[in-house]
Design an enzyme around this catalytic site. Sequence first.
Site, mmCIF file in Angstrom:
data_model
loop_
_atom_site.group_PDB
_atom_site.id
_atom_site.type_symbol
_atom_site.label_atom_id
_atom_site.label_comp_id
_atom_site.label_asym_id
_atom_site.label_seq_id
_atom_site.Cartn_x
_atom_site.Cartn_y
_atom_site.Cartn_z
ATOM 1 N N GLY A 144 0.988 -6.013 -2.221
ATOM 2 C CA GLY A 144 -0.320 -5.483 -1.843
ATOM 3 C C GLY A 144 -1.013 -6.465 -0.919
ATOM 4 O O GLY A 144 -1.460 -6.086 0.163
ATOM 5 N N PRO A 145 -1.060 -7.749 -1.326
ATOM 6 C CA PRO A 145 -1.520 -8.756 -0.372
ATOM 7 C C PRO A 145 -0.437 -8.901 0.705
ATOM 8 O O PRO A 145 0.654 -9.404 0.438
ATOM 9 C CB PRO A 145 -1.648 -10.028 -1.215
ATOM 10 C CG PRO A 145 -1.614 -9.568 -2.648
ATOM 11 C CD PRO A 145 -0.758 -8.325 -2.644
ATOM 12 N N ARG B 284 1.661 -39.309 -10.707
ATOM 13 C CA ARG B 284 2.715 -38.712 -9.865
ATOM 14 C C ARG B 284 4.042 -39.437 -10.103
ATOM 15 O O ARG B 284 5.114 -38.843 -10.060
ATOM 16 C CB ARG B 284 2.337 -38.744 -8.385
ATOM 17 C CG ARG B 284 2.185 -40.130 -7.811
ATOM 18 C CD ARG B 284 1.929 -40.101 -6.315
ATOM 19 N NE ARG B 284 1.548 -41.411 -5.834
ATOM 20 C CZ ARG B 284 1.912 -41.896 -4.668
ATOM 21 N NH1 ARG B 284 2.662 -41.204 -3.843
ATOM 22 N NH2 ARG B 284 1.511 -43.095 -4.288
ATOM 23 N N ASP C 277 -7.103 -41.741 2.929
ATOM 24 C CA ASP C 277 -6.860 -40.526 3.715
ATOM 25 C C ASP C 277 -8.122 -39.676 3.854
ATOM 26 O O ASP C 277 -8.213 -38.819 4.735
ATOM 27 C CB ASP C 277 -5.717 -39.693 3.123
ATOM 28 C CG ASP C 277 -4.356 -40.146 3.643
ATOM 29 O OD1 ASP C 277 -4.340 -40.900 4.651
ATOM 30 O OD2 ASP C 277 -3.330 -39.774 3.056
ATOM 31 N N ASN D 178 5.584 1.053 13.341
ATOM 32 C CA ASN D 178 4.912 2.309 13.684
ATOM 33 C C ASN D 178 3.734 2.125 14.629
ATOM 34 O O ASN D 178 3.069 3.092 15.012
ATOM 35 C CB ASN D 178 4.483 3.063 12.410
ATOM 36 C CG ASN D 178 3.493 2.265 11.570
ATOM 37 O OD1 ASN D 178 2.843 1.335 12.048
ATOM 38 N ND2 ASN D 178 3.370 2.632 10.301
ATOM 39 N N ARG E 6 -2.620 -40.321 -7.348
ATOM 40 C CA ARG E 6 -1.883 -41.202 -6.446
ATOM 41 C C ARG E 6 -1.934 -42.628 -6.989
ATOM 42 O O ARG E 6 -0.980 -43.394 -6.872
ATOM 43 C CB ARG E 6 -2.504 -41.178 -5.054
ATOM 44 C CG ARG E 6 -1.913 -42.224 -4.121
ATOM 45 C CD ARG E 6 -2.545 -42.191 -2.739
ATOM 46 N NE ARG E 6 -1.892 -43.144 -1.854
ATOM 47 C CZ ARG E 6 -2.388 -44.351 -1.562
ATOM 48 N NH1 ARG E 6 -3.554 -44.742 -2.069
ATOM 49 N NH2 ARG E 6 -1.731 -45.168 -0.760
ATOM 50 N N HIS F 119 0.845 -1.208 0.000
ATOM 51 C CA HIS F 119 0.000 0.000 0.000
ATOM 52 C C HIS F 119 0.877 1.252 0.000
ATOM 53 O O HIS F 119 0.440 2.308 -0.427
ATOM 54 C CB HIS F 119 -0.960 -0.006 1.195
ATOM 55 C CG HIS F 119 -0.290 -0.146 2.534
ATOM 56 N ND1 HIS F 119 0.174 -1.360 3.011
ATOM 57 C CD2 HIS F 119 0.015 0.764 3.489
ATOM 58 C CE1 HIS F 119 0.726 -1.171 4.201
ATOM 59 N NE2 HIS F 119 0.653 0.104 4.519
ATOM 60 N N GLU G 138 3.304 -24.634 2.907
ATOM 61 C CA GLU G 138 2.875 -24.555 1.504
ATOM 62 C C GLU G 138 2.815 -23.115 1.004
ATOM 63 O O GLU G 138 3.173 -22.823 -0.139
ATOM 64 C CB GLU G 138 1.502 -25.219 1.326
ATOM 65 C CG GLU G 138 1.481 -26.726 1.601
ATOM 66 C CD GLU G 138 1.354 -27.049 3.083
ATOM 67 O OE1 GLU G 138 1.165 -26.107 3.892
ATOM 68 O OE2 GLU G 138 1.449 -28.238 3.449
ATOM 69 N N HIS H 127 -8.337 -34.769 2.475
ATOM 70 C CA HIS H 127 -7.243 -34.807 1.508
ATOM 71 C C HIS H 127 -7.723 -34.927 0.062
ATOM 72 O O HIS H 127 -6.915 -34.878 -0.853
ATOM 73 C CB HIS H 127 -6.311 -35.983 1.819
ATOM 74 C CG HIS H 127 -5.445 -35.750 3.018
ATOM 75 N ND1 HIS H 127 -5.947 -35.323 4.224
ATOM 76 C CD2 HIS H 127 -4.106 -35.892 3.205
ATOM 77 C CE1 HIS H 127 -4.963 -35.209 5.096
ATOM 78 N NE2 HIS H 127 -3.831 -35.536 4.505
ATOM 79 N N GLY I 36 1.317 -5.191 9.260
ATOM 80 C CA GLY I 36 0.407 -6.123 8.600
ATOM 81 C C GLY I 36 1.148 -7.329 8.048
ATOM 82 O O GLY I 36 0.725 -8.477 8.235
HETATM 83 C C1 LIG Z 1 -3.683 -9.924 2.928
HETATM 84 C C2 LIG Z 1 -4.176 -8.522 3.121
HETATM 85 N N1 LIG Z 1 -5.112 -8.285 4.037
HETATM 86 C C3 LIG Z 1 -5.600 -7.050 4.204
HETATM 87 C C4 LIG Z 1 -5.145 -6.009 3.446
HETATM 88 C C5 LIG Z 1 -5.740 -4.617 3.581
HETATM 89 N N2 LIG Z 1 -4.765 -3.735 4.268
HETATM 90 C C6 LIG Z 1 -3.966 -2.926 3.568
HETATM 91 S S1 LIG Z 1 -2.901 -2.075 4.546
HETATM 92 C C7 LIG Z 1 -3.533 -2.789 5.933
HETATM 93 C C8 LIG Z 1 -2.992 -2.420 7.275
HETATM 94 C C9 LIG Z 1 -1.557 -2.657 7.296
HETATM 95 O O1 LIG Z 1 -0.983 -2.170 8.451
HETATM 96 P P1 LIG Z 1 0.553 -1.860 8.434
HETATM 97 O O2 LIG Z 1 1.255 -2.927 7.710
HETATM 98 O O3 LIG Z 1 0.954 -1.601 9.811
HETATM 99 O O4 LIG Z 1 0.649 -0.577 7.531
HETATM 100 P P2 LIG Z 1 0.641 0.930 8.010
HETATM 101 O O5 LIG Z 1 -0.755 1.249 8.455
HETATM 102 O O6 LIG Z 1 1.599 1.046 9.139
HETATM 103 O O7 LIG Z 1 1.023 1.683 6.793
HETATM 104 C C10 LIG Z 1 -4.548 -3.676 5.610
HETATM 105 C C11 LIG Z 1 -5.316 -4.441 6.609
HETATM 106 C C12 LIG Z 1 -4.151 -6.304 2.493
HETATM 107 N N3 LIG Z 1 -3.648 -5.378 1.694
HETATM 108 N N4 LIG Z 1 -3.669 -7.564 2.380
HETATM 109 MG MG LIG Z 2 1.862 -0.150 10.788
#
Ligand SMILES: Cc1ncc(C[n+]2csc(CCOP(=O)(O)OP(=O)(O)O)c2C)c(N)n1
Ligand SMILES: [Mg+2]
Length: 668
Positions: A122-123, A357, A469, A190, A520, A73, A411, A473, A161
């Site tokens: 981003g994720p 496999r 299994d 932070n 399998r 972000h 994984e 599975h 995050g």
């Molecule tokens: C897997 C995932 N879950 C949720 C989000 C949505 N999201 C974006 S930033 C954020 C908060 C992140 O906090 P931090 O890493 O402390 O960033 P800061 O606020 O300090 O910039 C979230 C929940 C995302 N981008 N990815």
């Molecule tokens: Mg933060």
Amino acid sequence: MNVQTKVTTTEDLMANAIRALTMDAVQQANSGHPGAPMGMADVAAVLFNRFVTLDPKQDRWPDRDRFVMSAGHGSMLVYAIHHLLGYDDMPMDQIRRFRQLGARTAGHPEYGHAKGIEMTTGPLGQGLATAVGMALAERMLNARFGDALVDHFTYVIAGDGCLMEGISHEAIDLAGHLRLGRLVLLWDDNGITIDGGTDLSTSTDQRARFAAAGWHVQAVDGHDKDAVAQAIELARTDPRPSMIACRTVIGYGAPTKQGSHDVHGAPLGAEEIAAARRALDWPHPPFEIPEPVRGAWRAVAARGAAARQDWARRVAAHPQAEAFRAAQGPVDARALEAAMTAHKHRLSQDAPRVATRKASEMALEVVNATLPDTAGGSADLTGSNNTRTKGMRAVAPGDYAGRYIHYGIREHAMAAAMNGLALHGGLRPYGGTFLAFADYCRPAMRLSALMGVPVTYVMTHDSIGLGEDGPTHQPVETLASLRAMPNLLVLRPADAVETAESWALALAQTATPVVLCLSRQALPTVRTRHVEANLVARGAYVLRGAPHRDVTLIATGSEVELALAAADLLAAEGIAAAVVSAPCFELFAVQGAEHRAEVLGDAPRIGIEAAVRQGWDGLMLRPGDGFVGMTGFGASAPAPDLYRHFGITAEAVADLARHLTRSPAAAH
Ligand SMILES: Cc1ncc(C[n+]2csc(CCOP(=O)(O)OP(=O)(O)O)c2C)c(N)n1
Ligand SMILES: [Mg+2]
């Protein structure tokens, strides 16, 4: 909080340039995240000014340092730095058009949109885990080619995050175990996330957590540049991966909003920006960078360019130069094709009855003997996924000469690390787990597909055919869910020949990941007549034709055997059934209409797959066509009992065929 920032050095100005561009771009876009870039601007200025080595004019230089903004972000930090360094595709116009359609400056950094973006982030957490793969690739290539050719660092900025996400545990654990000392993680400590203070949701002692995983851990004031520099210096020399907890103020410089979650993801507003300009002693208009500041950033680029030229001279004189260059490119498709064709020929003659496999292992023996750059692995299922071929040495802590990676029961990190290995360049990663656990890999697989990274996922135990299994599975919805993902090839070969073709196809990809779905249970060779062409590449093809089709049976993987048996039953009654093997829906969908019509025919159709029907309609089946497969979860029992129990049998297919060919509704 009232922070009157002090501006005394050029580096302070370099940091404030990041802050100014961030504030202005987010304001202009009226969306985006100013908090992280403004908070980490000092750390980033120190990191790039004193340490990072890259050349904006040769953005793919193999020995560049890798920088990953895991807290995606905070994309403006990346764009601002790229603009300041002078990447030719990041002029100010791109900063002004932050987050607009067609701009390279997408909301989150997108791999391939602009030079120098090492991966899509981003994720949260993905960047960190992918960087582990990059750092591993660096060591593996260093072991092969030596310090003269491969000797760089991987730097990651991760937020709260990223560290909260589960994938961080797997990634940190793996990196600590493998002693990836070239990995330096700068934690934007932070104390703030979107909802408020981190104390709302976590009490973890992150420093202790990293230390427990074998990392070198430091903590600094993230606005004290010399302290940050000293910590990075130490991090680079310590043989362990390093985490530096950089205590920062989110949105640093915005007088009334800094330190609060309000600054995480919203424009500051004109008034606050004006106040920030005063607080930062940055009197320049929006989107204007004074020449001396620009010059300081350009000096970083010049330092990198000089380093690259030194490197180029070393390569020119290096005995392994040719091999190194070859490793950077796509695989030797011609060599692989020749070896695979010979392998296929043998298989058609020998007609082995083996699980796919096992057939995959047989194909991999050929692949790994032909291509020096494959890097195999498994998430602790080596003996089940059959991913380790003869003589394949494993990577171990401090010893990276091997080409097999024991990812452990991780994984998600395996998938992300494979993205990192592939993105780094020089290696062709593949890795295994059970197909049902594709869901444990999925967020990283999605990034493989989105970025267009040619990773091969070896996913065995691909249906109720795994037997005892049981339903935990046994994938039933997994094929459909993977087929729903854009830019992912889901291959479910029917026998050893199709498995060989699937591997050839997987390794020929340059911008598409592949999932191999493998059985399998043992399966007969159905392709006993050798053909040179890779039939899997057509997506689906007629395996057994019928002069006048009464019905077309379309099956994938282990169910092709059933379709053939059903066709035999029907033939005895004078019903002509063509059998289509359909190992890859995605490739079939992009064939010409003629091929598709020829394969599918006009007669009633029956789809056969030990999985749910979703995904078959439209492409393979029309309304009124039949399907033999699963409608819910499986069960624990020997595989043959399960096939009978769930009605996935040749008899059931034949019954349905009789019904469809006689029923007046079957008016196709
Ligand atoms: C897997 C995932 N879950 C949720 C989000 C949505 N999201 C974006 S930033 C954020 C908060 C992140 O906090 P931090 O890493 O402390 O960033 P800061 O606020 O300090 O910039 C979230 C929940 C995302 N981008 N990815
Ligand atoms: Mg933060």
